[in-house]
Design an enzyme around this catalytic site. Sequence first.
Site, PDB file in Angstrom:
ATOM      1  N   ALA A   1       0.773  -1.238   0.000  1.00  0.00           N
ATOM      2  CA  ALA A   1       0.000   0.000   0.000  1.00  0.00           C
ATOM      3  C   ALA A   1       0.806   1.292   0.000  1.00  0.00           C
ATOM      4  O   ALA A   1       0.300   2.326  -0.436  1.00  0.00           O
ATOM      5  CB  ALA A   1      -0.952   0.012   1.201  1.00  0.00           C
ATOM      6  N   ALA A   2       2.020   1.290   0.538  1.00  0.00           N
ATOM      7  CA  ALA A   2       2.760   2.548   0.663  1.00  0.00           C
ATOM      8  C   ALA A   2       3.105   3.120  -0.719  1.00  0.00           C
ATOM      9  O   ALA A   2       3.319   2.361  -1.670  1.00  0.00           O
ATOM     10  CB  ALA A   2       4.035   2.320   1.469  1.00  0.00           C
ATOM     11  N   PRO A   3       3.102   4.448  -0.839  1.00  0.00           N
ATOM     12  CA  PRO A   3       2.910   5.452   0.213  1.00  0.00           C
ATOM     13  C   PRO A   3       1.459   5.788   0.540  1.00  0.00           C
ATOM     14  O   PRO A   3       1.200   6.573   1.438  1.00  0.00           O
ATOM     15  CB  PRO A   3       3.624   6.680  -0.355  1.00  0.00           C
ATOM     16  CG  PRO A   3       3.468   6.540  -1.831  1.00  0.00           C
ATOM     17  CD  PRO A   3       3.549   5.063  -2.114  1.00  0.00           C
ATOM     18  N   GLY A   4       0.486   5.227  -0.215  1.00  0.00           N
ATOM     19  CA  GLY A   4      -0.891   5.373   0.228  1.00  0.00           C
ATOM     20  C   GLY A   4      -1.890   5.946  -0.751  1.00  0.00           C
ATOM     21  O   GLY A   4      -3.057   6.116  -0.404  1.00  0.00           O
ATOM     22  N   GLY A   5      -1.475   6.239  -1.968  1.00  0.00           N
ATOM     23  CA  GLY A   5      -2.399   6.851  -2.920  1.00  0.00           C
ATOM     24  C   GLY A   5      -3.627   6.004  -3.190  1.00  0.00           C
ATOM     25  O   GLY A   5      -4.755   6.507  -3.222  1.00  0.00           O
ATOM     26  N   LYS A   6      -3.428   4.720  -3.379  1.00  0.00           N
ATOM     27  CA  LYS A   6      -4.557   3.830  -3.656  1.00  0.00           C
ATOM     28  C   LYS A   6      -5.371   3.582  -2.393  1.00  0.00           C
ATOM     29  O   LYS A   6      -6.602   3.508  -2.431  1.00  0.00           O
ATOM     30  CB  LYS A   6      -4.041   2.524  -4.260  1.00  0.00           C
ATOM     31  CG  LYS A   6      -3.322   2.734  -5.589  1.00  0.00           C
ATOM     32  CD  LYS A   6      -2.595   1.489  -6.049  1.00  0.00           C
ATOM     33  CE  LYS A   6      -1.813   1.773  -7.327  1.00  0.00           C
ATOM     34  NZ  LYS A   6      -0.677   2.725  -7.106  1.00  0.00           N
TER      35      LYS A   6
ATOM     36  N   ARG B   1       8.068   2.709   5.345  1.00  0.00           N
ATOM     37  CA  ARG B   1       7.054   3.051   4.348  1.00  0.00           C
ATOM     38  C   ARG B   1       5.647   2.935   4.937  1.00  0.00           C
ATOM     39  O   ARG B   1       4.753   3.711   4.591  1.00  0.00           O
ATOM     40  CB  ARG B   1       7.206   2.150   3.119  1.00  0.00           C
ATOM     41  CG  ARG B   1       8.388   2.533   2.243  1.00  0.00           C
ATOM     42  CD  ARG B   1       8.644   1.506   1.146  1.00  0.00           C
ATOM     43  NE  ARG B   1       7.497   1.306   0.278  1.00  0.00           N
ATOM     44  CZ  ARG B   1       7.178   2.082  -0.750  1.00  0.00           C
ATOM     45  NH1 ARG B   1       7.924   3.147  -1.023  1.00  0.00           N
ATOM     46  NH2 ARG B   1       6.133   1.816  -1.504  1.00  0.00           N
TER      47      ARG B   1
ATOM     48  N   ASP C   1      -0.721  -3.783  -5.961  1.00  0.00           N
ATOM     49  CA  ASP C   1       0.195  -2.992  -6.785  1.00  0.00           C
ATOM     50  C   ASP C   1       1.609  -3.448  -6.430  1.00  0.00           C
ATOM     51  O   ASP C   1       2.256  -2.879  -5.560  1.00  0.00           O
ATOM     52  CB  ASP C   1      -0.004  -1.502  -6.508  1.00  0.00           C
ATOM     53  CG  ASP C   1       0.775  -0.636  -7.482  1.00  0.00           C
ATOM     54  OD1 ASP C   1       0.787  -0.955  -8.677  1.00  0.00           O
ATOM     55  OD2 ASP C   1       1.382   0.362  -7.038  1.00  0.00           O
TER      56      ASP C   1
ATOM     57  N   CYS D   1       3.798  -0.798 -12.491  1.00  0.00           N
ATOM     58  CA  CYS D   1       4.156   0.306 -13.395  1.00  0.00           C
ATOM     59  C   CYS D   1       5.204  -0.189 -14.393  1.00  0.00           C
ATOM     60  O   CYS D   1       6.077   0.556 -14.822  1.00  0.00           O
ATOM     61  CB  CYS D   1       4.657   1.517 -12.612  1.00  0.00           C
ATOM     62  SG  CYS D   1       6.160   1.223 -11.677  1.00  0.00           S
TER      63      CYS D   1
END
Length: 238
Positions: free
Chosen positions: A114-119, A142, A182, A235
Amino acid sequence: MIALPDKYCENMKILLKEDGFNSYMESFTEKPRPAFRINTLKTDLQTWKKICPFNTETVPWCEKGFITGTEARALLPKHPYYFAGLYYIQEPSAMLPASVLPIEKGDRVLDLCAAPGGKAVEIAAKLNGSGLLVANDISVSRAMALAKNLQMAGASNVMVTAEPPERLTPCFKEYFDKIILDVPCSGEGMFRREPEIIKNWIDKGPVYYSRIQKDILREAYHMLKPGGSLVYSTCTFS
């Protein structure tokens, strides 16, 4: 022009064909434009459009995402609206996974890397205080940044953990309605923004990360309820 590894270019030519590859290479001559996604736990689209201090255009695949000019890059992480949690700075492509995950009220959701947390922030906004979000990152440092971003966003019903996936599986076997994954990768999609990642690609390459990805995906599968939904993203092109 960024110097890309020959092997990488060969792979991309096969993947994108000649026209697509040429367009892709041209993109490296363009400066990346900053982008952000508004946090609907703190504001809404109608209100944001009235108070937005930046010149923006909407991200085509995310109505809450906005691209702005390079002149706003320095201001975005310093503006009071940022510290108030009204928006999260995020690449447009990174907005897609959480946008397509079909979150419903009351869902139990896992963001495994999950880091840094956008999703995670977007998932929390979709849950809007219902259900449960477990946001995990194997790195403690993180995970601390992740917790800070979730707190700044005003997220509730969230548990932040810093565990390897195999430590979580026995606790959450077939527990989650939705999982977003991710996974760590060789970072090909970041070459333009962070050229130093190219060295990591040369040193390790996609094969190194593919093994890690398979292990993480296996654990995520065991934590997903039968009939649940899992969104897998990287990515990386290969």
